[in-house]
Motif scaffolding. Structure first.
Motif, PDB file in Angstrom:
ATOM      1  N   LEU A  26       0.889  -1.279   0.013  1.00  0.00           N
ATOM      2  CA  LEU A  26      -0.118  -0.168   0.021  1.00  0.00           C
ATOM      3  C   LEU A  26       0.838   1.365   0.164  1.00  0.00           C
ATOM      4  CD1 LEU A  26      -2.782  -1.064   2.390  1.00  0.00           C
ATOM      5  CD2 LEU A  26      -3.038  -0.368   0.015  1.00  0.00           C
ATOM      6  N   GLU A  27       2.081   1.365   0.760  1.00  0.00           N
ATOM      7  CA  GLU A  27       2.724   2.480   0.773  1.00  0.00           C
ATOM      8  C   GLU A  27       3.663   2.541  -0.595  1.00  0.00           C
ATOM      9  OE1 GLU A  27       6.750   4.082   3.209  1.00  0.00           O
ATOM     10  OE2 GLU A  27       5.608   2.347   4.007  1.00  0.00           O
ATOM     11  N   THR A  28       3.883   1.468  -1.259  1.00  0.00           N
ATOM     12  CA  THR A  28       4.552   1.616  -2.579  1.00  0.00           C
ATOM     13  C   THR A  28       3.437   2.244  -3.647  1.00  0.00           C
ATOM     14  OG1 THR A  28       5.978  -0.247  -2.184  1.00  0.00           O
ATOM     15  CG2 THR A  28       5.439   0.445  -4.513  1.00  0.00           C
ATOM     16  N   LEU A  29       2.014   1.550  -3.416  1.00  0.00           N
ATOM     17  CA  LEU A  29       1.116   2.309  -4.445  1.00  0.00           C
ATOM     18  C   LEU A  29       0.744   3.752  -3.999  1.00  0.00           C
ATOM     19  CD1 LEU A  29      -1.342  -0.795  -4.438  1.00  0.00           C
ATOM     20  CD2 LEU A  29       0.192  -0.164  -5.983  1.00  0.00           C
TER      21      LEU A  29
ATOM     22  N   ASP B  11      -4.387  -4.015 -14.176  1.00  0.00           N
ATOM     23  CA  ASP B  11      -3.682  -4.337 -12.860  1.00  0.00           C
ATOM     24  C   ASP B  11      -4.023  -4.321 -11.654  1.00  0.00           C
ATOM     25  OD1 ASP B  11      -1.455  -5.050 -14.502  1.00  0.00           O
ATOM     26  OD2 ASP B  11      -0.508  -3.212 -14.563  1.00  0.00           O
ATOM     27  N   ILE B  12      -5.331  -3.327 -11.604  1.00  0.00           N
ATOM     28  CA  ILE B  12      -6.015  -2.983 -10.204  1.00  0.00           C
ATOM     29  C   ILE B  12      -6.514  -4.329  -9.875  1.00  0.00           C
ATOM     30  CG2 ILE B  12      -7.627  -1.842  -9.132  1.00  0.00           C
ATOM     31  CD1 ILE B  12      -6.877   0.691 -11.334  1.00  0.00           C
TER      32      ILE B  12
ATOM     33  N   ASN C 123      -6.602  -7.978  -5.150  1.00  0.00           N
ATOM     34  CA  ASN C 123      -6.587  -9.448  -4.889  1.00  0.00           C
ATOM     35  C   ASN C 123      -5.241  -9.810  -3.778  1.00  0.00           C
ATOM     36  OD1 ASN C 123      -7.997 -12.140  -4.808  1.00  0.00           O
ATOM     37  ND2 ASN C 123      -5.987 -12.774  -6.167  1.00  0.00           N
ATOM     38  N   ALA C 124      -4.275  -9.382  -4.276  1.00  0.00           N
ATOM     39  CA  ALA C 124      -2.789  -9.690  -3.556  1.00  0.00           C
ATOM     40  C   ALA C 124      -3.137  -8.953  -2.117  1.00  0.00           C
ATOM     41  CB  ALA C 124      -1.868  -9.009  -4.227  1.00  0.00           C
TER      42      ALA C 124
ATOM     43  N   CYS D 133       2.935   7.065  -9.240  1.00  0.00           N
ATOM     44  CA  CYS D 133       2.007   7.912 -10.062  1.00  0.00           C
ATOM     45  C   CYS D 133       0.957   6.726 -10.771  1.00  0.00           C
ATOM     46  CB  CYS D 133       2.518   8.725 -11.017  1.00  0.00           C
ATOM     47  SG  CYS D 133       1.550   9.499 -12.218  1.00  0.00           S
ATOM     48  N   PHE D 134      -0.277   7.090 -10.624  1.00  0.00           N
ATOM     49  CA  PHE D 134      -1.348   6.074 -10.909  1.00  0.00           C
ATOM     50  C   PHE D 134      -1.478   6.258 -12.571  1.00  0.00           C
ATOM     51  CE2 PHE D 134      -2.389   5.331  -6.526  1.00  0.00           C
ATOM     52  CZ  PHE D 134      -2.389   4.149  -6.310  1.00  0.00           C
ATOM     53  N   LYS D 135      -1.348   7.411 -12.983  1.00  0.00           N
ATOM     54  CA  LYS D 135      -1.273   7.775 -14.180  1.00  0.00           C
ATOM     55  C   LYS D 135      -0.518   6.719 -15.416  1.00  0.00           C
ATOM     56  CE  LYS D 135      -2.359  12.578 -13.719  1.00  0.00           C
ATOM     57  NZ  LYS D 135      -1.561  14.004 -14.111  1.00  0.00           N
TER      58      LYS D 135
END
Length: 91
Positions: free
Chosen positions: A44-47, A59-60, A65-66, A51-53
């Motif tokens: 979560l910290e990495t995500l 992949d979401i 799921n992971a 940049c979500f762009k």
């Protein structure tokens, strides 16, 4: 009486292959829970820092799921650990 093998909630089949050994030591249960919850937290910290762009929409579901597997398994382990008293520390 508690069954020795507690199936993980993340098992989707009628015959679970991933189980928690309720006879495991309290510290081993907590260590396994900690490992999974920290892995989820790190992901979560990495995500959060990415940049979500640049991310691919397909992949979401894989990421979700992971995270679900890691958090749910960690919670299952904590639940079993709460049912087992911690062993007293000897000096």
């Amino acid at each position: 009486m508690i069954n020795r093998y507690h199936p993980l909630k993340t098992c989707y089949s009628e015959n679970p292959v991933m189980v928690i050994d309720t006879n495991a030591s309290h510290s081993d249960l907590l260590d396994a829970a900690d490992q999974r919850l920290r892995a989820a937290s790190d992901l979560l910290e990495t995500l959060y820092c990415l940049c979500f762009k640049q991310a691919d929409v397909k992949d979401i579901p894989n990421i979700v799921n992971a995270l679900y597997l890691l958090v749910q398994d960690g919670c299952d382990l904590l639940e079993v650990a709460k049912q087992r008293p911690a062993q007293p520390a000897y000096s």
